[in-house]
Design a protein around this motif. Structure first.
Motif, PDB file in Angstrom:
ATOM      1  N   SER A 115      -9.882   6.736  -0.247  1.00  0.00           N
ATOM      2  CA  SER A 115     -10.571   6.230   0.947  1.00  0.00           C
ATOM      3  C   SER A 115      -9.842   6.554   2.241  1.00  0.00           C
ATOM      4  O   SER A 115     -10.413   6.455   3.323  1.00  0.00           O
ATOM      5  CB  SER A 115     -10.753   4.711   0.853  1.00  0.00           C
ATOM      6  N   ASN A 116      -8.575   6.924   2.110  1.00  0.00           N
ATOM      7  CA  ASN A 116      -7.773   7.234   3.289  1.00  0.00           C
ATOM      8  C   ASN A 116      -7.395   8.711   3.373  1.00  0.00           C
ATOM      9  O   ASN A 116      -6.415   9.071   4.024  1.00  0.00           O
ATOM     10  CB  ASN A 116      -6.533   6.341   3.312  1.00  0.00           C
ATOM     11  N   ASP A 150      -2.250   8.631 -10.021  1.00  0.00           N
ATOM     12  CA  ASP A 150      -1.900   7.217 -10.198  1.00  0.00           C
ATOM     13  C   ASP A 150      -2.705   6.662 -11.359  1.00  0.00           C
ATOM     14  O   ASP A 150      -3.766   7.196 -11.692  1.00  0.00           O
ATOM     15  CB  ASP A 150      -2.217   6.436  -8.915  1.00  0.00           C
ATOM     16  N   ASP A 151      -2.220   5.595 -11.965  1.00  0.00           N
ATOM     17  CA  ASP A 151      -2.982   4.968 -13.048  1.00  0.00           C
ATOM     18  C   ASP A 151      -3.633   3.664 -12.596  1.00  0.00           C
ATOM     19  O   ASP A 151      -4.315   3.013 -13.369  1.00  0.00           O
ATOM     20  CB  ASP A 151      -2.114   4.743 -14.288  1.00  0.00           C
ATOM     21  N   SER A 152      -3.456   3.306 -11.350  1.00  0.00           N
ATOM     22  CA  SER A 152      -4.059   2.083 -10.804  1.00  0.00           C
ATOM     23  C   SER A 152      -5.364   2.422 -10.087  1.00  0.00           C
ATOM     24  O   SER A 152      -5.373   3.234  -9.162  1.00  0.00           O
ATOM     25  CB  SER A 152      -3.088   1.427  -9.814  1.00  0.00           C
ATOM     26  N   ILE A 153      -6.447   1.782 -10.499  1.00  0.00           N
ATOM     27  CA  ILE A 153      -7.735   2.015  -9.835  1.00  0.00           C
ATOM     28  C   ILE A 153      -7.660   1.558  -8.383  1.00  0.00           C
ATOM     29  O   ILE A 153      -8.248   2.186  -7.500  1.00  0.00           O
ATOM     30  CB  ILE A 153      -8.916   1.355 -10.596  1.00  0.00           C
ATOM     31  N   LYS A 154      -6.917   0.492  -8.120  1.00  0.00           N
ATOM     32  CA  LYS A 154      -6.752   0.003  -6.744  1.00  0.00           C
ATOM     33  C   LYS A 154      -6.097   1.078  -5.876  1.00  0.00           C
ATOM     34  O   LYS A 154      -6.587   1.395  -4.790  1.00  0.00           O
ATOM     35  CB  LYS A 154      -5.914  -1.276  -6.731  1.00  0.00           C
ATOM     36  N   SER A 193       0.808  -1.211   0.000  1.00  0.00           N
ATOM     37  CA  SER A 193       0.000   0.000   0.000  1.00  0.00           C
ATOM     38  C   SER A 193       0.847   1.270   0.000  1.00  0.00           C
ATOM     39  O   SER A 193       1.815   1.389   0.750  1.00  0.00           O
ATOM     40  CB  SER A 193      -0.905   0.012   1.239  1.00  0.00           C
ATOM     41  N   LYS A 194       0.442   2.218  -0.826  1.00  0.00           N
ATOM     42  CA  LYS A 194       1.086   3.526  -0.843  1.00  0.00           C
ATOM     43  C   LYS A 194       0.566   4.397   0.294  1.00  0.00           C
ATOM     44  O   LYS A 194       1.207   5.371   0.672  1.00  0.00           O
ATOM     45  CB  LYS A 194       0.851   4.220  -2.187  1.00  0.00           C
ATOM     46  N   VAL A 195      -0.593   4.044   0.846  1.00  0.00           N
ATOM     47  CA  VAL A 195      -1.211   4.853   1.897  1.00  0.00           C
ATOM     48  C   VAL A 195      -0.293   4.997   3.099  1.00  0.00           C
ATOM     49  O   VAL A 195      -0.121   6.100   3.624  1.00  0.00           O
ATOM     50  CB  VAL A 195      -2.578   4.265   2.321  1.00  0.00           C
ATOM     51  N   LEU A 244      -7.009   9.900 -11.134  1.00  0.00           N
ATOM     52  CA  LEU A 244      -6.722   8.699 -11.910  1.00  0.00           C
ATOM     53  C   LEU A 244      -6.272   9.099 -13.307  1.00  0.00           C
ATOM     54  O   LEU A 244      -7.014   9.736 -14.053  1.00  0.00           O
ATOM     55  CB  LEU A 244      -7.961   7.804 -11.989  1.00  0.00           C
ATOM     56  N   LYS A 245      -5.036   8.745 -13.658  1.00  0.00           N
ATOM     57  CA  LYS A 245      -4.478   9.018 -14.987  1.00  0.00           C
ATOM     58  C   LYS A 245      -5.062   8.002 -15.958  1.00  0.00           C
ATOM     59  O   LYS A 245      -4.948   6.804 -15.754  1.00  0.00           O
ATOM     60  CB  LYS A 245      -2.946   8.911 -14.927  1.00  0.00           C
TER      61      LYS A 245
END
Length: 119
Positions: free
Chosen positions: A82-83, A71-75, A57-59, A89-90
């Motif tokens: 959410s945090n 970021d280009d990741s939807i995750k 996690s990057k969070v 989103l790219k």
């Protein structure tokens, strides 16, 4: 293979960045030195690099250190939003199916225009 990471083309041109970059955060399956070499090779502005293990996690590393992220990741997008970390989103082929409203950006100019609009 680390050589693979050095051949990945940039998603944006560093020439389009006319806003101070605080840092880069990446989750790649290569050493941070390879990412740093890639950033230098493509003439991206000098800034701190946070390299986290692939899939983590990057969070945890960005919480309290980052106001706005792209970021280009939807995750990653969902997790960051959410945090409490504002994320855009790219647009990439793998994420066009997700409707994220005004949080979608197609290029660096669009992202920077949105960041400037926050002030």
């Amino acid at each position: 293979d680390n050589n693979f990471w050095l051949t990945v083309p940039p998603l944006i041109s560093p020439d389009d960045i006319d806003y101070p970059i605080s840092g880069y955060c990446t989750s790649r399956s290569c050493p941070a030195e390879i990412t740093r070499e890639w950033l230098n090779k493509h003439r991206f502005p000098a800034a701190d690099l946070i390299s986290i293990p692939f899939g983590e996690s990057k969070v945890t590393v960005l919480n309290g250190k980052c106001d706005v992220f792209i970021d280009d990741s939807i995750k990653n997008f969902i997790e960051l939003q959410s945090n409490g970390i504002l994320c855009y989103l790219k647009t990439r082929p793998h994420n066009v199916k997700f409707d994220v409203g005004h949080f979608r950006v197609n290029d660096a100019k669009q992202f920077l225009d949105k960041v400037r609009g926050l002030n």
